[in-house]
Design a protein around this motif. Structure first.
Motif, PDB file in Angstrom:
ATOM      1  N   THR A  11      54.310  33.548  -2.999  1.00 34.67           N
ATOM      2  CA  THR A  11      53.492  33.385  -1.795  1.00 34.67           C
ATOM      3  C   THR A  11      53.701  32.026  -1.155  1.00 34.67           C
ATOM      4  O   THR A  11      53.840  31.906   0.067  1.00 34.67           O
ATOM      5  N   ALA A  12      53.718  30.968  -1.971  1.00 36.13           N
ATOM      6  CA  ALA A  12      53.940  29.624  -1.429  1.00 36.13           C
ATOM      7  C   ALA A  12      55.303  29.525  -0.755  1.00 36.13           C
ATOM      8  O   ALA A  12      55.441  28.961   0.337  1.00 36.13           O
ATOM      9  N   CYS A  13      56.313  30.077  -1.404  1.00 34.53           N
ATOM     10  CA  CYS A  13      57.667  29.995  -0.855  1.00 34.53           C
ATOM     11  C   CYS A  13      57.817  30.860   0.392  1.00 34.53           C
ATOM     12  O   CYS A  13      58.534  30.486   1.332  1.00 34.53           O
ATOM     13  N   LEU A  14      57.162  32.015   0.417  1.00 35.77           N
ATOM     14  CA  LEU A  14      57.231  32.850   1.613  1.00 35.77           C
ATOM     15  C   LEU A  14      56.592  32.140   2.792  1.00 35.77           C
ATOM     16  O   LEU A  14      57.110  32.184   3.917  1.00 35.77           O
ATOM     17  N   GLY A  15      55.484  31.457   2.554  1.00 32.58           N
ATOM     18  CA  GLY A  15      54.878  30.670   3.630  1.00 32.58           C
ATOM     19  C   GLY A  15      55.819  29.590   4.143  1.00 32.58           C
ATOM     20  O   GLY A  15      55.908  29.340   5.354  1.00 32.58           O
ATOM     21  N   MET A  16      56.559  28.951   3.235  1.00 35.68           N
ATOM     22  CA  MET A  16      57.502  27.906   3.632  1.00 35.68           C
ATOM     23  C   MET A  16      58.616  28.460   4.514  1.00 35.68           C
ATOM     24  O   MET A  16      58.934  27.897   5.568  1.00 35.68           O
ATOM     25  N   VAL A  17      59.224  29.588   4.101  1.00 40.27           N
ATOM     26  CA  VAL A  17      60.361  30.101   4.872  1.00 40.27           C
ATOM     27  C   VAL A  17      59.923  30.740   6.176  1.00 40.27           C
ATOM     28  O   VAL A  17      60.685  30.750   7.154  1.00 40.27           O
ATOM     29  N   VAL A  18      58.701  31.272   6.222  1.00 35.45           N
ATOM     30  CA  VAL A  18      58.185  31.791   7.496  1.00 35.45           C
ATOM     31  C   VAL A  18      58.067  30.651   8.507  1.00 35.45           C
ATOM     32  O   VAL A  18      58.464  30.787   9.675  1.00 35.45           O
ATOM     33  N   ARG A  19      57.535  29.523   8.076  1.00 38.47           N
ATOM     34  CA  ARG A  19      57.440  28.366   8.984  1.00 38.47           C
ATOM     35  C   ARG A  19      58.827  27.860   9.364  1.00 38.47           C
ATOM     36  O   ARG A  19      59.082  27.499  10.518  1.00 38.47           O
ATOM     37  N   LEU A  20      59.755  27.861   8.412  1.00 36.02           N
ATOM     38  CA  LEU A  20      61.128  27.445   8.700  1.00 36.02           C
ATOM     39  C   LEU A  20      61.746  28.342   9.767  1.00 36.02           C
ATOM     40  O   LEU A  20      62.449  27.853  10.669  1.00 36.02           O
ATOM     41  N   ARG A  71      60.211  29.854  12.149  1.00 34.91           N
ATOM     42  CA  ARG A  71      59.627  29.462  13.437  1.00 34.91           C
ATOM     43  C   ARG A  71      60.317  28.208  13.989  1.00 34.91           C
ATOM     44  O   ARG A  71      60.586  28.104  15.191  1.00 34.91           O
ATOM     45  N   LEU A  72      60.598  27.256  13.115  1.00 33.66           N
ATOM     46  CA  LEU A  72      61.304  26.049  13.554  1.00 33.66           C
ATOM     47  C   LEU A  72      62.701  26.395  14.061  1.00 33.66           C
ATOM     48  O   LEU A  72      63.182  25.806  15.030  1.00 33.66           O
TER      49      LEU A  72
END
Length: 391
Positions: free
Chosen positions: A300-309, A311-312
């Motif tokens: 979950t933590a990593c999925l949140g990170m790559v989702v934001r990535l 968007r960038l």
């Protein structure tokens, strides 16, 4: 097949547009029906299911990597979820697809002239021609930017390539191989598209691998390999251009790591509900629940990170350090998660019958390729401190 993955605990997939979700579900169904049933057998035999390439092509998703493809350009979020979904089914097939679309097509799209893009990308987007990406060398990996030994020497309208490459995914059967070589005249790294069957080009399958066994990695030898000037990527003038490609593909590897974590969690969760000890499912034991929640937390933590990535990326503001952090962090958490899943399955975790053994082995390759954890850490460290610590 339209439901969310069990491991998508915060329902990140719902951030996709409706048409993107339809595309994702179509791919999910294909992977479930065609790839998952044969994944262990292909892995065990070390053979690539070449007959599936045509069916992959019919999905139309390779065309999403073509900059002039009809329709709207896919979001970084959709591209990421596709990488996640493929790795969730089989990391080997995810790697095959990532090499073809991300590294090979990505190099031509980013560094090729308009004429070169028009010459190669349509056939590659239809998967009529498969691509490979030859950067890593037998004696060089992390130091390839400054230590590349493969050379390119110009003779009139022809370039002569000499050297060797190693760990080249798709290398044994690819039709178009993007080869990076150092120009002996100016010392800069340049890109060349070598077509299958070119004299002086030899690809030999690497045997006895313990990870990504389905991927056909090759040792490549270039001996007086003559490539026409028209096959030199027009806008690849230095290693910085190569790095632009790796910036995007590293983020794709982070998405793959999340797919592997979710697969490991789901395998372990299913097993915990079915396996009984002391007269009840082991899912009712505190220590088993602790392992499951740690796996889910990592994913979950990593999925949140790559989702934001993603968007960038869509905003055009992401940098090398953004993808480097995601690759380093997510693959490290992946390594933990697959280990915990194997631990939960105990002895059954070391045989292919229960699937997790393949994910444990494949995770080791994902952890290492597209820049080791140490190198990606130094990329981020340079960005946050202002000091380069590379040796």
């Amino acid at each position: 097949m339209s439901e969310l993955l069990t491991g998508d605990f915060y329902r990140f997939e719902e951030m996709l547009a409706e048409d993107e979700r339809r595309t994702l579900h179509r791919v999910r169904e294909f992977l479930h029906d065609k790839v998952v049933p044969i994944a262990n057998d292909c892995w065990l035999r070390g053979e690539f299911p070449i007959d599936l390439v045509k069916e992959y092509a019919e999905l139309g998703i390779a065309a999403l990597a073509h900059p002039e493809c009809p329709g709207s350009k896919p979001s970084g979020l959709l591209s990421g979820f596709l990488a996640l979904e493929m790795a969730h089914a089989d990391p080997s097939m995810a790697t095959f697809f990532g090499v073809h679309t991300g590294l090979a097509m990505g190099s031509i799209a980013a560094c090729g002239s308009r004429e070169q893009r028009e010459r190669w990308l349509p056939a590659m987007s239809r998967m009529d021609e498969i691509g490979a990406f030859a950067l890593t060398e037998p004696l060089g990996g992390s130091d390839v930017a400054g230590g590349m030994r493969t050379t390119a020497r110009r003779e009139g309208d022809v370039w002569v390539l000499d050297g060797a490459k190693r760990w080249i995914g798709n290398g044994t059967f690819a039709d178009l191989i993007v080869v990076w070589a150092r120009d002996v005249e100016d010392g800069q790294v340049k890109g060349f598209v070598v077509e299958k069957g070119t004299p002086g080009f030899t690809a030999t399958k690497i045997e006895n691998k313990m990870a990504l066994r389905t991927v056909q990695n090759a040792d490549i030898t270039l001996s007086g390999c003559r490539v026409p000037e028209q096959n030199r990527l027009a806008n690849a003038r230095s290693f910085r251009d190569t790095a632009r490609i790796l910036r995007r593909t590293r983020s794709g590897v982070a998405w793959q790591a999340v797919g592997i974590m979710i697969a490991a969690y789901e395998i372990a969760l299913r097993y915990a509900g079915e396996r009984e000890q002391f007269g009840r499912p082991i899912a009712s034991f505190q220590l088993v629940q602790d392992l499951l929640v740690k796996m889910l937390g990592n994913a979950t933590a990593c999925l949140g990170m790559v989702v934001r990535l993603a968007r960038l990326q869509d905003e055009g503001v992401f940098k090398d350090e953004h993808s480097a952090l995601a690759k380093a962090y997510c693959t490290s958490r992946m390594r933990e998660a697959v280990g915990w899943a194997r631990e939960l399955l105990a002895g059954n975790g070391i045989i292919l019958d229960y699937d997790i053994a393949r994910f444990v082995a494949d995770a080791e390759a994902i952890y290492s390729y597209e820049g080791t954890r140490e190198i990606n850490t130094l990329i981020v460290g340079r960005a946050v401190t202002g000091h380069g610590a590379f040796v």
